[in-house]
Design a protein around this motif. Structure first.
Motif, PDB file in Angstrom:
ATOM      1  N   THR A 176      21.028 -21.166   1.072  1.00 51.22           N
ATOM      2  CA  THR A 176      21.070 -19.715   0.871  1.00 51.22           C
ATOM      3  C   THR A 176      22.414 -19.273   0.309  1.00 51.22           C
ATOM      4  N   SER A 180      23.227 -17.506  -3.552  1.00 49.77           N
ATOM      5  CA  SER A 180      23.819 -16.179  -3.673  1.00 49.77           C
ATOM      6  C   SER A 180      25.081 -16.159  -4.521  1.00 49.77           C
ATOM      7  N   LYS A 185      23.563 -18.725 -10.526  1.00 53.82           N
ATOM      8  CA  LYS A 185      22.541 -17.890 -11.148  1.00 53.82           C
ATOM      9  C   LYS A 185      22.532 -18.103 -12.648  1.00 53.82           C
TER      10      LYS A 185
END
Length: 272
Positions: A176, A180, A185
């Motif tokens: 997780t 983030s 990303k």
């Protein structure tokens, strides 16, 4: 006198032999017990689970060490140090379990993670940060979490089952946290992610460009008077001079009364 001494000697030898045989048997039994691995109680599937847990933590430790030295972003560097610390503790738990069960753990990375480590060592700067977070951060932790979830359910040995369940929450937290982080990303906006080319200024009104989309009102030319010999539909075509009134040509379509270009005629002369 001599007979007495001989009898005593024979008796002593017999007693020594009588005690020596059980002691030798006991020593052999003890040695055999020491050489027998405790893993005889673990089946092959559980042994593989233990080895896979060890390999997963070894891979995270190795990649983390590389990132601690090479990461450009302080955030990535801190994440990598956390992976080294926490997966080292996890590997200690796996090692202790393996020793108690007599399982021999691997001493080096598998081929896949060797290749990944070599790839990371060739990278620098921001490119390294993105690749480390993408592979070791997101991908490997996602796979490890799925593996532990499956292992905690299918393991038959209670200790193996308990260790898999114990490791799962920490691995989920690592996954997780990695997802983030900006480096993990995809870059670019929604249009880039879908592979759609953003519109160029002025292109929306340029209906002559290749691939341009016509607005709804002009998408189809429904007006009459187009030459039937052309056989063209949906394209606005200027009619040559005089062709609109040529209703004798083959395939010509007679225009509607409103479409006929008629000049006003003078009123007929009235005879008195």
């Amino acid at each position: 006198m001599l007979k007495t001494k001989i009898l005593k000697s024979l008796l002593s030898a017999s007693l020594i032999a009588a005690f020596a045989v059980p002691m030798a048997v006991q020593a052999q039994t003890s040695a055999a017990g020491m050489n027998t691995p405790a893993a005889s109680a673990l089946n092959k599937a559980d042994q593989k689970i233990v080895m896979d847990m060890a390999r997963a933590s070894m891979a995270e430790i190795e990649a983390g060490k590389i990132a601690v030295n090479k990461a450009q972003s302080p955030e990535v560097k801190a994440y990598a140090q956390r992976m080294v610390d926490e997966h080292t503790r996890a590997l200690t738990d796996v090692t202790n379990l393996a020793q108690s069960k007599g399982v021999t753990l691997p001493t080096e990375l598998d081929a896949k993670h060797k290749a990944m480590a070599a790839k990371l060592n060739r990278m620098e700067g921001d490119k390294f940060d993105r690749e480390y977070m993408k592979q070791a951060g997101v991908s490997d932790h996602t796979k490890m979490h799925a593996m532990l979830k499956k292992d905690s359910a299918r393991a038959t040995d209670p200790d193996v089952k308990a260790l898999a369940a114990k490791m799962m929450p920490a691995v989920e937290e690592h996954m997780t946290a990695a997802r983030s982080m900006p480096m993990a990303k995809k870059s670019g906006g929604m249009a880039d992610a879908k592979g759609t080319k953003p519109p160029v200024t002025g292109e929306a009104n340029d209906h002559t460009s290749p691939g341009a989309t016509l607005p709804p009102a002009a998408a189809k030319d429904t007006s009459q008077g187009t030459s039937g010999t052309k056989g063209t539909t949906g394209t606005s075509t200027r009619t040559p001079t005089g062709e609109a009134n040529d209703h004798t040509s083959a395939g010509a379509v007679r225009p509607a009364p409103a479409a006929k270009d008629a000049k006003p005629q003078p009123a007929p002369a009235v005879k008195y």
